[in-house]
Design a protein around this motif. Sequence first.
Motif, PDB file in Angstrom:
ATOM      1  N   ILE A  20       0.850  -1.193   0.000  1.00  0.00           N
ATOM      2  CA  ILE A  20       0.000   0.000   0.000  1.00  0.00           C
ATOM      3  C   ILE A  20       0.891   1.250   0.000  1.00  0.00           C
ATOM      4  O   ILE A  20       0.596   2.239  -0.684  1.00  0.00           O
ATOM      5  N   GLN A  40      13.118  -1.779   5.782  1.00  0.00           N
ATOM      6  CA  GLN A  40      13.369  -2.569   6.988  1.00  0.00           C
ATOM      7  C   GLN A  40      14.302  -3.722   6.648  1.00  0.00           C
ATOM      8  O   GLN A  40      13.886  -4.738   6.115  1.00  0.00           O
ATOM      9  N   TYR A 145      -7.644  -0.828   9.594  1.00  0.00           N
ATOM     10  CA  TYR A 145      -8.556  -1.786   8.966  1.00  0.00           C
ATOM     11  C   TYR A 145      -9.824  -1.917   9.820  1.00  0.00           C
ATOM     12  O   TYR A 145      -9.780  -1.747  11.039  1.00  0.00           O
TER      13      TYR A 145
HETATM   14  O1  0WD Z   1      -5.566  -5.705   3.170  1.00  0.00           O
HETATM   15  C1  0WD Z   1      -4.564  -5.054   3.447  1.00  0.00           C
HETATM   16  N1  0WD Z   1      -3.417  -5.316   2.871  1.00  0.00           N
HETATM   17  C2  0WD Z   1      -4.672  -3.954   4.440  1.00  0.00           C
HETATM   18  C3  0WD Z   1      -3.541  -3.433   5.030  1.00  0.00           C
HETATM   19  C4  0WD Z   1      -6.018  -3.444   4.791  1.00  0.00           C
HETATM   20  C5  0WD Z   1      -6.006  -2.365   5.741  1.00  0.00           C
HETATM   21  C6  0WD Z   1      -4.852  -1.901   6.304  1.00  0.00           C
HETATM   22  N2  0WD Z   1      -3.634  -2.432   5.964  1.00  0.00           N
HETATM   23  C7  0WD Z   1      -2.434  -1.893   6.601  1.00  0.00           C
HETATM   24  C8  0WD Z   1      -1.498  -2.872   7.247  1.00  0.00           C
HETATM   25  O2  0WD Z   1      -1.996  -3.334   8.486  1.00  0.00           O
HETATM   26  C9  0WD Z   1      -0.264  -2.006   7.390  1.00  0.00           C
HETATM   27  O3  0WD Z   1      -0.414  -1.143   8.506  1.00  0.00           O
HETATM   28  O4  0WD Z   1      -1.638  -1.239   5.648  1.00  0.00           O
HETATM   29  C10 0WD Z   1      -0.308  -1.166   6.117  1.00  0.00           C
HETATM   30  C11 0WD Z   1       0.631  -1.619   5.005  1.00  0.00           C
HETATM   31  O5  0WD Z   1       0.475  -3.004   4.794  1.00  0.00           O
HETATM   32  P1  0WD Z   1       0.531  -3.746   3.385  1.00  0.00           P
HETATM   33  O6  0WD Z   1       0.838  -2.798   2.312  1.00  0.00           O
HETATM   34  O7  0WD Z   1      -0.690  -4.578   3.302  1.00  0.00           O
HETATM   35  O8  0WD Z   1       1.717  -4.804   3.615  1.00  0.00           O
HETATM   36  P2  0WD Z   1       3.262  -4.919   3.202  1.00  0.00           P
HETATM   37  O9  0WD Z   1       3.484  -4.586   1.796  1.00  0.00           O
HETATM   38  O10 0WD Z   1       3.672  -6.300   3.658  1.00  0.00           O
HETATM   39  O11 0WD Z   1       3.966  -3.821   4.110  1.00  0.00           O
HETATM   40  C12 0WD Z   1       4.004  -3.857   5.519  1.00  0.00           C
HETATM   41  C13 0WD Z   1       5.424  -3.565   5.962  1.00  0.00           C
HETATM   42  C14 0WD Z   1       6.368  -4.717   6.175  1.00  0.00           C
HETATM   43  O12 0WD Z   1       6.428  -5.604   5.265  1.00  0.00           O
HETATM   44  P3  0WD Z   1       6.620  -7.177   5.704  1.00  0.00           P
HETATM   45  O13 0WD Z   1       5.520  -7.834   4.939  1.00  0.00           O
HETATM   46  O14 0WD Z   1       7.994  -7.481   5.253  1.00  0.00           O
HETATM   47  O15 0WD Z   1       6.408  -7.348   7.182  1.00  0.00           O
HETATM   48  O16 0WD Z   1       5.554  -3.084   7.261  1.00  0.00           O
HETATM   49  C15 0WD Z   1       6.952  -3.018   7.517  1.00  0.00           C
HETATM   50  C16 0WD Z   1       7.623  -3.943   6.555  1.00  0.00           C
HETATM   51  O17 0WD Z   1       8.266  -3.222   5.559  1.00  0.00           O
HETATM   52  N3  0WD Z   1       7.330  -3.454   8.831  1.00  0.00           N
HETATM   53  C17 0WD Z   1       8.232  -2.781   9.560  1.00  0.00           C
HETATM   54  N4  0WD Z   1       8.904  -1.649   9.316  1.00  0.00           N
HETATM   55  C18 0WD Z   1       9.767  -1.238  10.238  1.00  0.00           C
HETATM   56  N5  0WD Z   1       9.975  -1.897  11.379  1.00  0.00           N
HETATM   57  C19 0WD Z   1       8.394  -3.538  10.738  1.00  0.00           C
HETATM   58  C20 0WD Z   1       9.320  -3.035  11.669  1.00  0.00           C
HETATM   59  N6  0WD Z   1       9.571  -3.670  12.816  1.00  0.00           N
HETATM   60  N7  0WD Z   1       7.588  -4.624  10.687  1.00  0.00           N
HETATM   61  C21 0WD Z   1       6.936  -4.560   9.524  1.00  0.00           C
END
Ligand code: 0WD
Length: 254
Positions: A20, A40, A145
């Motif tokens: 996102i 990260q 969410y």
């Molecule tokens: O359906 C969905 N995908 C929804 C996501 C619906 C509604 C909300 N969200 C939210 C998520 O909860 C999150 O807050 O959107 C946000 C972004 O999520 P995303 O785009 O769905 O997921 P992704 O592309 O995986 O990005 C999240 C990233 C991590 O990726 P991974 O998958 O490797 O955990 O959050 C970062 C990391 O880059 N992250 C961190 N960054 C810094 N320090 C850490 C950390 N400790 N842990 C995770």
Amino acid sequence: TGILAGKRGLVMGVANNRSIAWGIAQAARQQGAELAFTYQGEALKKRVEPLARELDAHVVGHCDVTEGDTIDAVFEEVKGLWGSIDFVVHCIAFSDKDELTGRYVDTSEGNFSKSLLISCYSFTAIAQRAEKLMPDGGSLVTLTYYGAEKWMPHYNVMGVAKAALEASVRYLAADLGPKNIRVNAISAGPIKTLAASGIGDFRYILKWNEYNSPLRRTVTTEEVGETAAYLVSDMARGMTGEILHVDAGYHVVG
Ligand code: 0WD
């Protein structure tokens, strides 16, 4: 040109081109913003660097929000680069995926603390640093969410973390409003990303939203991105403490 012309923003949470955060970065760039990304860990660095190049964005380094000194370091880097900043987008969440299935009641203390630290407290930790670089005001946005508002299957501890995150949006908005720093969240509908793939039965949740949301479809990272671009722009200057649903209307039926 664009609604973000002349604005500088930090985007945190790009993992790959399905994130996102990437949709938000693309939309913000299209509207004229100058951007910086964090990543990260080394594994994500290799993914984030080419994406940053696509948008002429700076990469300001490794940030793991469980290590406060890495948050300090990226904000120091931003300070050196720009002096001040107009917006920060926080797209970071984590839970052990073994606890994103089954019952909430079985959540462990360790994963509860870690999930709340990464998914909720990190936004406050970032606001603390951002405030110092926003002498003339600014805008902070996070991602939440619907599982914060209602029980959802498998969302478990993440629902509790998002409820706390939404409450912190209101408290941060009240604290930082006098400095003209606005704090808002987007409540996005389900999108197939890396983080989402850890949630049990996610494909079924997508289908359920497609069949039942008023618009009879799910949303895209582009749609969430354009809403975020609006929120951090002066067009939304009268809004703070708000949770905006970008979910094809699912929240009115679910
Ligand atoms: O359906 C969905 N995908 C929804 C996501 C619906 C509604 C909300 N969200 C939210 C998520 O909860 C999150 O807050 O959107 C946000 C972004 O999520 P995303 O785009 O769905 O997921 P992704 O592309 O995986 O990005 C999240 C990233 C991590 O990726 P991974 O998958 O490797 O955990 O959050 C970062 C990391 O880059 N992250 C961190 N960054 C810094 N320090 C850490 C950390 N400790 N842990 C995770």
